[in-house]
Scaffold this motif. Sequence first.
Motif, PDB file in Angstrom:
ATOM      1  N   THR A 254      -0.794 -35.020  10.930  1.00  0.00           N
ATOM      2  CA  THR A 254       0.185 -34.497   9.978  1.00  0.00           C
ATOM      3  C   THR A 254      -0.067 -35.038   8.571  1.00  0.00           C
ATOM      4  N   GLY A 255      -0.612 -36.248   8.488  1.00  0.00           N
ATOM      5  CA  GLY A 255      -0.986 -36.788   7.184  1.00  0.00           C
ATOM      6  C   GLY A 255      -2.116 -35.991   6.553  1.00  0.00           C
ATOM      7  N   TRP A 256      -3.132 -35.654   7.354  1.00  0.00           N
ATOM      8  CA  TRP A 256      -4.224 -34.812   6.846  1.00  0.00           C
ATOM      9  C   TRP A 256      -3.692 -33.462   6.366  1.00  0.00           C
ATOM     10  N   PHE A 257      -2.842 -32.864   7.186  1.00  0.00           N
ATOM     11  CA  PHE A 257      -2.283 -31.555   6.865  1.00  0.00           C
ATOM     12  C   PHE A 257      -1.476 -31.618   5.564  1.00  0.00           C
ATOM     13  N   THR A 258      -0.698 -32.687   5.401  1.00  0.00           N
ATOM     14  CA  THR A 258       0.131 -32.841   4.209  1.00  0.00           C
ATOM     15  C   THR A 258      -0.726 -33.039   2.963  1.00  0.00           C
ATOM     16  N   ALA A 259      -1.762 -33.861   3.070  1.00  0.00           N
ATOM     17  CA  ALA A 259      -2.665 -34.066   1.933  1.00  0.00           C
ATOM     18  C   ALA A 259      -3.384 -32.768   1.573  1.00  0.00           C
ATOM     19  N   ASP A 260      -3.769 -32.009   2.583  1.00  0.00           N
ATOM     20  CA  ASP A 260      -4.429 -30.722   2.370  1.00  0.00           C
ATOM     21  C   ASP A 260      -3.534 -29.773   1.579  1.00  0.00           C
ATOM     22  N   TYR A 261      -2.263 -29.698   1.963  1.00  0.00           N
ATOM     23  CA  TYR A 261      -1.318 -28.836   1.257  1.00  0.00           C
ATOM     24  C   TYR A 261      -1.021 -29.357  -0.146  1.00  0.00           C
ATOM     25  N   ALA A 262      -0.963 -30.679  -0.296  1.00  0.00           N
ATOM     26  CA  ALA A 262      -0.696 -31.248  -1.618  1.00  0.00           C
ATOM     27  C   ALA A 262      -1.775 -30.825  -2.614  1.00  0.00           C
ATOM     28  N   LEU A 263      -3.019 -30.802  -2.165  1.00  0.00           N
ATOM     29  CA  LEU A 263      -4.112 -30.373  -3.036  1.00  0.00           C
ATOM     30  C   LEU A 263      -4.063 -28.866  -3.276  1.00  0.00           C
ATOM     31  N   TRP A 264      -3.847 -28.103  -2.207  1.00  0.00           N
ATOM     32  CA  TRP A 264      -3.905 -26.646  -2.317  1.00  0.00           C
ATOM     33  C   TRP A 264      -2.783 -26.103  -3.194  1.00  0.00           C
ATOM     34  N   PHE A 265      -1.529 -26.480  -2.885  1.00  0.00           N
ATOM     35  CA  PHE A 265      -0.395 -25.929  -3.619  1.00  0.00           C
ATOM     36  C   PHE A 265      -0.131 -26.653  -4.937  1.00  0.00           C
ATOM     37  N   GLY A 266      -0.566 -27.903  -5.026  1.00  0.00           N
ATOM     38  CA  GLY A 266      -0.318 -28.654  -6.252  1.00  0.00           C
ATOM     39  C   GLY A 266      -1.324 -28.403  -7.350  1.00  0.00           C
ATOM     40  N   TYR A 267      -2.572 -28.050  -6.976  1.00  0.00           N
ATOM     41  CA  TYR A 267      -3.626 -27.956  -7.984  1.00  0.00           C
ATOM     42  C   TYR A 267      -4.506 -26.715  -7.858  1.00  0.00           C
ATOM     43  N   LEU A 268      -4.954 -26.390  -6.654  1.00  0.00           N
ATOM     44  CA  LEU A 268      -5.910 -25.286  -6.531  1.00  0.00           C
ATOM     45  C   LEU A 268      -5.252 -23.922  -6.748  1.00  0.00           C
ATOM     46  N   LEU A 269      -4.075 -23.705  -6.157  1.00  0.00           N
ATOM     47  CA  LEU A 269      -3.383 -22.440  -6.416  1.00  0.00           C
ATOM     48  C   LEU A 269      -2.985 -22.303  -7.892  1.00  0.00           C
ATOM     49  N   PRO A 270      -2.404 -23.335  -8.528  1.00  0.00           N
ATOM     50  CA  PRO A 270      -2.156 -23.219  -9.970  1.00  0.00           C
ATOM     51  C   PRO A 270      -3.442 -22.980 -10.760  1.00  0.00           C
ATOM     52  N   GLY A 271      -4.557 -23.567 -10.307  1.00  0.00           N
ATOM     53  CA  GLY A 271      -5.832 -23.314 -10.965  1.00  0.00           C
ATOM     54  C   GLY A 271      -6.255 -21.864 -10.851  1.00  0.00           C
ATOM     55  N   LEU A 272      -6.015 -21.273  -9.682  1.00  0.00           N
ATOM     56  CA  LEU A 272      -6.292 -19.846  -9.504  1.00  0.00           C
ATOM     57  C   LEU A 272      -5.406 -19.008 -10.417  1.00  0.00           C
ATOM     58  N   MET A 273      -4.133 -19.381 -10.516  1.00  0.00           N
ATOM     59  CA  MET A 273      -3.214 -18.663 -11.405  1.00  0.00           C
ATOM     60  C   MET A 273      -3.698 -18.758 -12.852  1.00  0.00           C
ATOM     61  N   LYS A 274      -4.166 -19.908 -13.247  1.00  0.00           N
ATOM     62  CA  LYS A 274      -4.632 -20.114 -14.617  1.00  0.00           C
ATOM     63  C   LYS A 274      -5.872 -19.287 -14.912  1.00  0.00           C
ATOM     64  N   SER A 275      -6.663 -19.011 -13.866  1.00  0.00           N
ATOM     65  CA  SER A 275      -7.913 -18.280 -14.060  1.00  0.00           C
ATOM     66  C   SER A 275      -7.758 -16.787 -13.804  1.00  0.00           C
ATOM     67  N   THR A 276      -6.533 -16.330 -13.528  1.00  0.00           N
ATOM     68  CA  THR A 276      -6.243 -14.920 -13.236  1.00  0.00           C
ATOM     69  C   THR A 276      -7.095 -14.384 -12.087  1.00  0.00           C
ATOM     70  N   SER A 277      -7.377 -15.228 -11.114  1.00  0.00           N
ATOM     71  CA  SER A 277      -8.113 -14.806  -9.927  1.00  0.00           C
ATOM     72  C   SER A 277      -7.129 -14.390  -8.842  1.00  0.00           C
ATOM     73  N   PRO A 278      -7.581 -13.622  -7.838  1.00  0.00           N
ATOM     74  CA  PRO A 278      -6.697 -13.280  -6.728  1.00  0.00           C
ATOM     75  C   PRO A 278      -6.183 -14.531  -6.040  1.00  0.00           C
ATOM     76  N   ILE A 279      -4.906 -14.547  -5.716  1.00  0.00           N
ATOM     77  CA  ILE A 279      -4.298 -15.694  -5.059  1.00  0.00           C
ATOM     78  C   ILE A 279      -3.959 -15.329  -3.623  1.00  0.00           C
ATOM     79  N   PRO A 280      -4.624 -15.967  -2.643  1.00  0.00           N
ATOM     80  CA  PRO A 280      -4.209 -15.758  -1.252  1.00  0.00           C
ATOM     81  C   PRO A 280      -2.865 -16.433  -1.020  1.00  0.00           C
TER      82      PRO A 280
END
Length: 499
Positions: A254-280
């Motif tokens: 659960t720690g791995w899963f939580t860290a994975d989500y922290a990176l994805w939703f905290g930084y990578l998805l906002p990065g996709l939004m900033k780059s106007t790329s498709p967001i899964p």
Amino acid sequence: MSVPPRVVSVPPRVGEESDEFRAFALDDAVNGLARRHPLASAAVAFVPWQKYTALSFVAVMVVCAVLAPLYTLLAITVSSTIGYIAMMADRLLLFSRGLDASAIVTVTDEEALAIPYDRLPLYTILVPAYDEPEVVGDLIAAMTSLDYPADKLQVLLLLEEDDDVTISAAAASGVSEIVDVVLVPASDPRTKPKACNYGLHFATGSIITIFDAEDLPERLQLRRVVAAFERLPSTVACVQAKLAFHNGSQNLLTGWFTADYALWFGYLLPGLMKSTSPIPLGGTSNHLRADVIEEVGAWDGFNVTEDADLGVRIAASGYSTAVLDSTTLEEANSDPINWIRQRSRWYKGYLQTWLVHMRRPRDTWRALGPVGTYRFTLLLAGTPITACINMIFWFTTAAWILGQPTLIAALFPPYIYYFSLVSLIVGNVATVYMYLIASRESGNAYLLVPSLTMPLYWMMMSVAAIKGCWQLVRNPSYWEKTFHGLSAPARDPAEEPVE
């Protein structure tokens, strides 16, 4: 890439629909997209040209392996190394863009609470559940905690009509006082998008969102979404809230899963939004404009990552997605087998989505643009394929350490060996560093050990990816059930919803 709109009549009252309406709604939920636009649906996993291309590629590789085995393996090694570097460079670029505070939409408590009653639109929450009697109580707690006028909020609990245990649990809990229970006619495929599509025929809101039955959304999330839509351009079709877990410290998984989500939703998805790329999109807490859902054809009843597919179709139709700084707490998988079942479905669905949108590559290129198509391919095809290839290279590394066979030495001459070594070291260090930053910013000190031991998590990802690829060939639309209610009852104070 745009899809002809669905046609839905005025929603009937729940429980008052006719047999004819139920039959129509079920058929539309399952086959609507596939009938209106066959190439946009995963009802068929591989169209003929994709199947023949894949078989031809395999045949060519076999012939090359027989005639020139060493050079064939060298070419595969070089291609894989280049792919790794491309993915890592793009991941670092997205992460750096996600560090910018403007990459994520922030609505303060004061702004959310200041929206007057007459500016709050009708809101529909879809809650699909199947064989989950243990989480009905969580649903009641989550819905009653939301700060939104009750007369403007419609909550639809979508249950398969033969799911007797969950129906009984809902009746016994008094859930009908808070939500309407919609019984979805039992039929294949048993997928979440089929249930959501069926629920759309009863939806009255101009904004529609999905929560899983065990979700705990932050209480002002709906109001924040309304404020975000008012602030953002009219081309924004979806506001995606962040997801985190209330049982992140339960065990290492659960720690791995939580860290994975922290990176994805905290930084990578906002990065996709900033780059106007498709967001899964995430599978929950994506808040969608009802008119756009209709315009793009709603969810694909045969796609097992219907959220990612919808996110791509939104982008291909000229709309965009924003990421909101509001968190929904979920239950992280604490059981390895259960986790692999869930992750293999995600990987299978990613490949499904990529195959669907690459049936007409030129149309996708025109709709998403060259950068969008490149990043869409890296994310949805590259992620599961790379996870599969990882297993091969790990075995190769272990074999070299244990015995240094001559074949491996031949596959990695100096001009490839040092290039691959740098890629291995820099890529792994950079990825662990991103996890550490994301975990630190989430305020969860217990994520230090999971972040530093992420390579063990990647091995599980590889197993899940191999299983997902196999299922794509054997049973593409099979929805492998993820069981909930396995978490420890205690929650981390740092992860409680913001009041």
